[in-house]
Design a protein around this motif. Sequence first.
Motif, PDB file in Angstrom:
ATOM      1  N   VAL A 128      -7.898   2.643  14.799  1.00 47.84           N
ATOM      2  CA  VAL A 128      -6.683   1.932  15.229  1.00 47.84           C
ATOM      3  C   VAL A 128      -6.820   0.447  14.908  1.00 47.84           C
ATOM      4  CG1 VAL A 128      -5.271   1.271  17.219  1.00 47.84           C
ATOM      5  CG2 VAL A 128      -6.183   3.594  17.053  1.00 47.84           C
ATOM      6  N   ARG A 129      -7.999  -0.103  15.132  1.00 50.07           N
ATOM      7  CA  ARG A 129      -8.233  -1.515  14.823  1.00 50.07           C
ATOM      8  C   ARG A 129      -8.014  -1.792  13.334  1.00 50.07           C
ATOM      9  NH1 ARG A 129     -11.801  -5.419  17.498  1.00 50.07           N
ATOM     10  NH2 ARG A 129     -12.012  -7.214  16.099  1.00 50.07           N
ATOM     11  N   THR A 130      -8.471  -0.872  12.489  1.00 49.48           N
ATOM     12  CA  THR A 130      -8.286  -1.034  11.039  1.00 49.48           C
ATOM     13  C   THR A 130      -6.804  -1.029  10.673  1.00 49.48           C
ATOM     14  OG1 THR A 130     -10.429  -0.001  10.567  1.00 49.48           O
ATOM     15  CG2 THR A 130      -8.806  -0.023   8.793  1.00 49.48           C
ATOM     16  N   ILE A 131      -6.032  -0.158  11.316  1.00 46.84           N
ATOM     17  CA  ILE A 131      -4.589  -0.119  11.046  1.00 46.84           C
ATOM     18  C   ILE A 131      -3.952  -1.458  11.405  1.00 46.84           C
ATOM     19  CG2 ILE A 131      -2.395   0.906  11.778  1.00 46.84           C
ATOM     20  CD1 ILE A 131      -3.882   3.552  12.147  1.00 46.84           C
ATOM     21  N   LEU A 132      -4.292  -1.993  12.563  1.00 49.31           N
ATOM     22  CA  LEU A 132      -3.683  -3.250  13.010  1.00 49.31           C
ATOM     23  C   LEU A 132      -4.087  -4.411  12.098  1.00 49.31           C
ATOM     24  CD1 LEU A 132      -4.191  -2.876  16.871  1.00 49.31           C
ATOM     25  CD2 LEU A 132      -2.100  -2.491  15.553  1.00 49.31           C
ATOM     26  N   GLU A 133      -5.345  -4.460  11.709  1.00 52.76           N
ATOM     27  CA  GLU A 133      -5.797  -5.519  10.814  1.00 52.76           C
ATOM     28  C   GLU A 133      -5.107  -5.413   9.459  1.00 52.76           C
ATOM     29  OE1 GLU A 133     -10.000  -4.918  10.873  1.00 52.76           O
ATOM     30  OE2 GLU A 133     -10.331  -6.394  12.453  1.00 52.76           O
ATOM     31  N   SER A 134      -4.951  -4.181   8.974  1.00 48.90           N
ATOM     32  CA  SER A 134      -4.299  -3.976   7.684  1.00 48.90           C
ATOM     33  C   SER A 134      -2.831  -4.359   7.727  1.00 48.90           C
ATOM     34  CB  SER A 134      -4.442  -2.507   7.261  1.00 48.90           C
ATOM     35  OG  SER A 134      -5.802  -2.156   7.087  1.00 48.90           O
ATOM     36  N   ALA A 135      -2.185  -4.119   8.879  1.00 50.69           N
ATOM     37  CA  ALA A 135      -0.771  -4.466   9.016  1.00 50.69           C
ATOM     38  C   ALA A 135      -0.558  -5.971   8.915  1.00 50.69           C
ATOM     39  CB  ALA A 135      -0.229  -3.943  10.349  1.00 50.69           C
ATOM     40  N   LEU A 136      -1.561  -6.750   9.273  1.00 55.11           N
ATOM     41  CA  LEU A 136      -1.463  -8.200   9.140  1.00 55.11           C
ATOM     42  C   LEU A 136      -1.437  -8.636   7.681  1.00 55.11           C
ATOM     43  CD1 LEU A 136      -3.864  -9.465  11.944  1.00 55.11           C
ATOM     44  CD2 LEU A 136      -1.435 -10.005  11.733  1.00 55.11           C
ATOM     45  N   ARG A 149       6.538   5.166  14.318  1.00 56.98           N
ATOM     46  CA  ARG A 149       6.557   6.507  13.743  1.00 56.98           C
ATOM     47  C   ARG A 149       5.561   6.605  12.590  1.00 56.98           C
ATOM     48  NH1 ARG A 149      13.177   6.687  13.991  1.00 56.98           N
ATOM     49  NH2 ARG A 149      13.289   6.641  16.271  1.00 56.98           N
ATOM     50  N   LEU A 150       4.436   5.960  12.762  1.00 52.32           N
ATOM     51  CA  LEU A 150       3.387   5.985  11.748  1.00 52.32           C
ATOM     52  C   LEU A 150       2.836   7.399  11.634  1.00 52.32           C
ATOM     53  CD1 LEU A 150       1.966   3.844   9.940  1.00 52.32           C
ATOM     54  CD2 LEU A 150       0.155   3.772  11.657  1.00 52.32           C
ATOM     55  N   VAL A 151       2.568   7.824  10.403  1.00 46.89           N
ATOM     56  CA  VAL A 151       2.120   9.195  10.165  1.00 46.89           C
ATOM     57  C   VAL A 151       0.631   9.275   9.867  1.00 46.89           C
ATOM     58  CG1 VAL A 151       2.340  11.175   8.603  1.00 46.89           C
ATOM     59  CG2 VAL A 151       4.383   9.977   9.387  1.00 46.89           C
ATOM     60  N   LYS A 152       0.112   8.311   9.134  1.00 46.02           N
ATOM     61  CA  LYS A 152      -1.298   8.377   8.768  1.00 46.02           C
ATOM     62  C   LYS A 152      -1.969   7.027   8.964  1.00 46.02           C
ATOM     63  CE  LYS A 152      -0.065   7.643   3.891  1.00 46.02           C
ATOM     64  NZ  LYS A 152      -0.128   8.211   2.532  1.00 46.02           N
ATOM     65  N   ALA A 153      -3.286   7.052   9.035  1.00 50.37           N
ATOM     66  CA  ALA A 153      -4.066   5.836   9.201  1.00 50.37           C
ATOM     67  C   ALA A 153      -4.138   5.116   7.868  1.00 50.37           C
ATOM     68  CB  ALA A 153      -5.469   6.169   9.708  1.00 50.37           C
ATOM     69  N   GLU A 154      -3.365   4.046   7.721  1.00 54.73           N
ATOM     70  CA  GLU A 154      -3.299   3.311   6.466  1.00 54.73           C
ATOM     71  C   GLU A 154      -4.174   2.071   6.530  1.00 54.73           C
ATOM     72  OE1 GLU A 154       0.620   3.117   4.590  1.00 54.73           O
ATOM     73  OE2 GLU A 154       1.406   4.072   6.388  1.00 54.73           O
ATOM     74  N   GLN A 155      -4.733   1.715   5.378  1.00 54.63           N
ATOM     75  CA  GLN A 155      -5.644   0.587   5.313  1.00 54.63           C
ATOM     76  C   GLN A 155      -5.328  -0.272   4.101  1.00 54.63           C
ATOM     77  OE1 GLN A 155      -9.737   1.701   5.365  1.00 54.63           O
ATOM     78  NE2 GLN A 155     -10.499  -0.339   4.924  1.00 54.63           N
ATOM     79  N   HIS A 156      -5.235  -1.578   4.323  1.00 52.70           N
ATOM     80  CA  HIS A 156      -4.996  -2.507   3.222  1.00 52.70           C
ATOM     81  C   HIS A 156      -6.311  -2.844   2.548  1.00 52.70           C
ATOM     82  CE1 HIS A 156      -3.213  -5.832   0.960  1.00 52.70           C
ATOM     83  NE2 HIS A 156      -4.216  -6.580   1.369  1.00 52.70           N
ATOM     84  N   GLU A 219     -11.283   0.142  -6.026  1.00 58.27           N
ATOM     85  CA  GLU A 219     -12.149   1.204  -5.502  1.00 58.27           C
ATOM     86  C   GLU A 219     -11.726   1.598  -4.094  1.00 58.27           C
ATOM     87  OE1 GLU A 219     -16.056  -0.383  -5.810  1.00 58.27           O
ATOM     88  OE2 GLU A 219     -16.219  -0.054  -7.982  1.00 58.27           O
ATOM     89  N   ALA A 220     -11.363   0.604  -3.289  1.00 62.08           N
ATOM     90  CA  ALA A 220     -10.907   0.888  -1.926  1.00 62.08           C
ATOM     91  C   ALA A 220      -9.624   1.704  -1.940  1.00 62.08           C
ATOM     92  CB  ALA A 220     -10.711  -0.411  -1.151  1.00 62.08           C
ATOM     93  N   ASP A 221      -8.716   1.380  -2.885  1.00 58.77           N
ATOM     94  CA  ASP A 221      -7.474   2.151  -3.002  1.00 58.77           C
ATOM     95  C   ASP A 221      -7.760   3.614  -3.309  1.00 58.77           C
ATOM     96  OD1 ASP A 221      -5.788   0.068  -2.435  1.00 58.77           O
ATOM     97  OD2 ASP A 221      -5.495  -0.508  -4.531  1.00 58.77           O
ATOM     98  N   ARG A 222      -8.681   3.818  -4.262  1.00 55.16           N
ATOM     99  CA  ARG A 222      -9.022   5.197  -4.624  1.00 55.16           C
ATOM    100  C   ARG A 222      -9.683   5.927  -3.453  1.00 55.16           C
ATOM    101  NH1 ARG A 222     -10.289   2.606  -9.597  1.00 55.16           N
ATOM    102  NH2 ARG A 222     -12.468   2.363  -8.969  1.00 55.16           N
ATOM    103  N   ALA A 223     -10.593   5.224  -2.775  1.00 48.92           N
ATOM    104  CA  ALA A 223     -11.271   5.846  -1.640  1.00 48.92           C
ATOM    105  C   ALA A 223     -10.294   6.144  -0.512  1.00 48.92           C
ATOM    106  CB  ALA A 223     -12.387   4.920  -1.123  1.00 48.92           C
ATOM    107  N   ARG A 224      -9.349   5.209  -0.283  1.00 47.74           N
ATOM    108  CA  ARG A 224      -8.363   5.418   0.768  1.00 47.74           C
ATOM    109  C   ARG A 224      -7.470   6.615   0.451  1.00 47.74           C
ATOM    110  NH1 ARG A 224      -6.430   0.890   0.616  1.00 47.74           N
ATOM    111  NH2 ARG A 224      -4.491   1.192  -0.543  1.00 47.74           N
ATOM    112  N   GLU A 225      -7.054   6.715  -0.819  1.00 46.27           N
ATOM    113  CA  GLU A 225      -6.204   7.837  -1.216  1.00 46.27           C
ATOM    114  C   GLU A 225      -6.934   9.161  -1.042  1.00 46.27           C
ATOM    115  OE1 GLU A 225      -3.636   9.405  -5.089  1.00 46.27           O
ATOM    116  OE2 GLU A 225      -4.714   7.493  -5.168  1.00 46.27           O
ATOM    117  N   ALA A 226      -8.221   9.177  -1.441  1.00 45.46           N
ATOM    118  CA  ALA A 226      -9.011  10.402  -1.289  1.00 45.46           C
ATOM    119  C   ALA A 226      -9.176  10.749   0.186  1.00 45.46           C
ATOM    120  CB  ALA A 226     -10.385  10.231  -1.949  1.00 45.46           C
ATOM    121  N   ALA A 227      -9.398   9.713   1.026  1.00 41.57           N
ATOM    122  CA  ALA A 227      -9.557   9.949   2.459  1.00 41.57           C
ATOM    123  C   ALA A 227      -8.270  10.476   3.075  1.00 41.57           C
ATOM    124  CB  ALA A 227      -9.991   8.662   3.157  1.00 41.57           C
TER     125      ALA A 227
END
Length: 310
Positions: A128-136, A149-156, A219-227
């Motif tokens: 949850v902390r990662t989601i909030l930090e990424s939203a910034l 209505r967030l569906v998945k844990a998204e990370q910037h 690399e983070a984008d690819r890892a996030r997509e795979a996750a």
Amino acid sequence: MCGVDAVEQAQAELYLLAPEDFVAERDAHVARAKEAGDKDAAKAIGALRRPSRPAWLTNLLVHDRRDEVEGLLGLADTLADAQRSLDGGALRTISAQRSKLVGALSRQAAALGREAGHRVDSTLEREVRTILESALADAELAERVRSGRLVKAEQHAGFGPAPDEGAEPKPSRPARDRPGPGSGDVGSGGGSGSGSDEETPDDAEARRRERELATARAEADRAREAAEQAQERHETARSEAEAAERRRDEARDRVTELIEALEQARTDASTANKEAHTTASAEKEAARAARTAETARDRADAAVRELQDS
């Protein structure tokens, strides 16, 4: 309730439910929409995706602590300005404020999940902390968070906002003018040449760091997509497993009911068999008594006739 209202109502309710309760309640909303003859609403509700557990906790947080979440997201512009200006003092101040708010909100989200009767561990709280930090750092993600209505844990990818494409990295200090290559062979003096376009060590370091950051982001984008894909597969498998468990339990209950019905039928059959034997014996005894009575009647009739004839 019209179609749009039905879908809005369904979304408002469903995205506050824990993921394991989402599918059954979504199906109930779909059934109600079909009963009302609203096929479009039923289709739209049926297409709603179940949230991951971190996304669900974030939705709970937005619903219950909207003002605090808005206060956190309001730091995005200030943080971005500090990063672009490379103002170390401002960046440290705003980063400390951000960290304090994000930590407090992620703990509140975990508490809300526990109050709802679900287990929330430290890993889930960190997500949850990662989601909030990424939203910034991601305005589009911030809007999805605000929607509740967030569906998945998204990370910037990256610490802060991505630089504009094509923009030159800003050096940390002004570049010093240096004589151009071969300036000793041109002009009247070695020290009188014009400024050079050659990179300073600071420029080179900034470019190197920018390249590394771009690579890390990719690399983070690819890892996030795979996750995310793995998470979706996990959610689907869990949903299928839960459905299979429900079918198994229903089958077991049905078997138990059938066994109980069979035992009752056997008991009833045994009782009926005993009653049949008893009634059969009684019928035979009654038949014998009837025959005896008929014989006695015939004898009495004969005696009467003899007396009448004498």
